[in-house]
Design an enzyme around this catalytic site. Structure first.
Site, PDB file in Angstrom:
ATOM      1  N   LYS A  13       0.845  -1.214   0.000  1.00 12.30           N
ATOM      2  CA  LYS A  13       0.000   0.000   0.000  1.00 12.30           C
ATOM      3  C   LYS A  13       0.875   1.257   0.000  1.00 12.30           C
ATOM      4  O   LYS A  13       0.667   2.167  -0.794  1.00 12.30           O
ATOM      5  CB  LYS A  13      -0.933   0.017   1.229  1.00 12.30           C
ATOM      6  CG  LYS A  13      -1.831  -1.205   1.340  1.00 12.30           C
ATOM      7  CD  LYS A  13      -2.751  -1.135   2.543  1.00 12.30           C
ATOM      8  CE  LYS A  13      -2.023  -1.184   3.869  1.00 12.30           C
ATOM      9  NZ  LYS A  13      -1.352  -2.477   4.158  1.00 12.30           N
ATOM     10  N   ARG A  88      -9.665   0.577   8.833  1.00 10.89           N
ATOM     11  CA  ARG A  88      -9.237  -0.799   9.071  1.00 10.89           C
ATOM     12  C   ARG A  88     -10.301  -1.590   9.809  1.00 10.89           C
ATOM     13  O   ARG A  88     -10.094  -2.767  10.109  1.00 10.89           O
ATOM     14  CB  ARG A  88      -7.987  -0.783   9.925  1.00 10.89           C
ATOM     15  CG  ARG A  88      -6.726  -1.062   9.141  1.00 10.89           C
ATOM     16  CD  ARG A  88      -5.607  -0.858  10.122  1.00 10.89           C
ATOM     17  NE  ARG A  88      -4.459  -1.610   9.822  1.00 10.89           N
ATOM     18  CZ  ARG A  88      -3.377  -1.062   9.278  1.00 10.89           C
ATOM     19  NH1 ARG A  88      -3.359   0.178   8.912  1.00 10.89           N
ATOM     20  NH2 ARG A  88      -2.309  -1.799   9.101  1.00 10.89           N
ATOM     21  N   ARG A 123      12.021  -5.660   4.504  1.00  9.92           N
ATOM     22  CA  ARG A 123      11.590  -4.264   4.483  1.00  9.92           C
ATOM     23  C   ARG A 123      12.459  -3.402   5.404  1.00  9.92           C
ATOM     24  O   ARG A 123      12.815  -3.804   6.495  1.00  9.92           O
ATOM     25  CB  ARG A 123      10.143  -4.122   4.927  1.00  9.92           C
ATOM     26  CG  ARG A 123       9.817  -2.621   4.884  1.00  9.92           C
ATOM     27  CD  ARG A 123       8.489  -2.164   5.257  1.00  9.92           C
ATOM     28  NE  ARG A 123       7.735  -2.924   6.171  1.00  9.92           N
ATOM     29  CZ  ARG A 123       6.429  -2.777   6.271  1.00  9.92           C
ATOM     30  NH1 ARG A 123       5.801  -1.945   5.456  1.00  9.92           N
ATOM     31  NH2 ARG A 123       5.761  -3.467   7.144  1.00  9.92           N
ATOM     32  N   ARG A 156      11.433  -2.247  11.025  1.00  8.21           N
ATOM     33  CA  ARG A 156      10.359  -1.910  11.961  1.00  8.21           C
ATOM     34  C   ARG A 156      10.229  -2.984  13.036  1.00  8.21           C
ATOM     35  O   ARG A 156      10.364  -4.174  12.727  1.00  8.21           O
ATOM     36  CB  ARG A 156       9.028  -1.801  11.191  1.00  8.21           C
ATOM     37  CG  ARG A 156       8.668  -0.372  10.868  1.00  8.21           C
ATOM     38  CD  ARG A 156       7.540  -0.251   9.886  1.00  8.21           C
ATOM     39  NE  ARG A 156       6.306  -0.962  10.218  1.00  8.21           N
ATOM     40  CZ  ARG A 156       5.197  -0.863   9.510  1.00  8.21           C
ATOM     41  NH1 ARG A 156       5.162  -0.074   8.436  1.00  8.21           N
ATOM     42  NH2 ARG A 156       4.130  -1.536   9.837  1.00  8.21           N
ATOM     43  N   ARG A 167      -0.258  -9.679  12.803  1.00 11.95           N
ATOM     44  CA  ARG A 167      -0.869  -8.612  11.985  1.00 11.95           C
ATOM     45  C   ARG A 167      -1.732  -9.208  10.874  1.00 11.95           C
ATOM     46  O   ARG A 167      -2.794  -8.666  10.537  1.00 11.95           O
ATOM     47  CB  ARG A 167       0.227  -7.712  11.403  1.00 11.95           C
ATOM     48  CG  ARG A 167       0.865  -6.835  12.476  1.00 11.95           C
ATOM     49  CD  ARG A 167       2.191  -6.271  12.032  1.00 11.95           C
ATOM     50  NE  ARG A 167       2.107  -5.389  10.905  1.00 11.95           N
ATOM     51  CZ  ARG A 167       3.150  -5.088  10.123  1.00 11.95           C
ATOM     52  NH1 ARG A 167       4.334  -5.606  10.360  1.00 11.95           N
ATOM     53  NH2 ARG A 167       2.991  -4.267   9.116  1.00 11.95           N
TER      54      ARG A 167
END
Ligand code: AP5
Length: 210
Positions: A13, A88, A123, A156, A167
């Site tokens: 996203k 969400r 990431r 992260r 998640r």
């Protein structure tokens, strides 16, 4: 155009929002980035949100809705925006409607869970501006340094494998029902997101313009 980018954690996203923002000259409003900034600055909202984020759970609706409401009212969002990571929950979608915010399109970026898990370990995000990179698929020009602002890029906390699983579970339970919510309103367009980044951008822009 006012848009929502919907998809699992790590679906891309933020990556696609960056491309579309440049192309359409509208801002991307990422509640994840806003919350991380609030945590970094130790604001009351940040202090309340931190534990939820660290364990891969959703931050309570009232906190996120408050943050989003303030951000969406700013001048740069007057000519369109991309909501990245909001709504969400169905309650957040209803809050958006109650604010009188018109949504033109909801772009769902669809990626299977197995591909997500593999992606997340690579990431890296910028500590300064929040830009997102990948050690293999979207590396920084200088290792460890953000191309956009020169700050350090780091992993992260919530990208640890066990938190990614939490998640994903949260996404399927609480966020995936939004697909039906927006489908029934004729707003949902699904883009396959498991291809290379450039190909996904091409499909995303086609879905927006189509
Ligand atoms: P948030 O920051 O929104 O995280 P998320 O939805 O889990 O989304 P991500 O940022 O992890 O993924 P993305 O889809 O943007 O993927 P990206 O482009 O980076 O939220 C974090 C937390 O904040 C939540 O867990 C929650 O606690 C809280 N929160 C936020 N909003 C909330 C809300 N509304 N309500 C309640 N709580 C909220 O891509 C991922 C990686 O893959 C990158 O490294 C990228 O380079 C790479 N990549 C992207 N596309 C491709 C591709 N096509 N091929 C290969 N690699 C790719």
């Amino acid at each position: 155009m006012n848009m929502i980018f919907l998809g699992a954690p790590g679906a891309g996203k933020g990556t696609q929002a960056e491309v579309v923002c440049r192309e359409l000259n509208i801002p991307a409003l990422s509640t994840g980035n806003m919350l991380r900034e609030a945590v970094k600055n130790g604001t009351p909202a940040g202090l309340a949100a931190k534990d939820y984020m660290d364990r891969g759970d959703l931050v309570p609706d009232e906190i996120v809705i408050g943050i989003l409401k303030d951000r969406i009212a700013k001048d740069d969002a007057k000519n369109g925006f991309i909501l990245d990571g909001f709504p969400r929950t169905v309650a957040q979608a209803e809050a958006l409607e109650n604010m009188g915010v018109r949504i033109d399109k909801v772009i769902e970026i669809d990626v299977p869970d197995e591909a997500i898990t593999a992606r997340m370990s690579g990431r890296r995000v910028c500590e300064g501006c929040g830009n997102s990179y990948h050690i293999k698929f979207k590396p920084t020009k200088v290792e460890g340094i953000c191309d956009a602002c020169g700050a350090k890029v780091v992993q992260r906390i919530d990208d640890k494998p066990e938190t990614v699983q939490a998640r994903l579970k949260t996404y399927h339970e609480k966020t995936a029902p939004l697909k039906d919510y927006y489908k029934s309103r004729g707003k949902l367009v699904t883009v396959q997101g498991q291809n290379e980044i450039e190909e996904t951008s091409r499909l995303t822009l086609a879905a927006i313009k189509g």
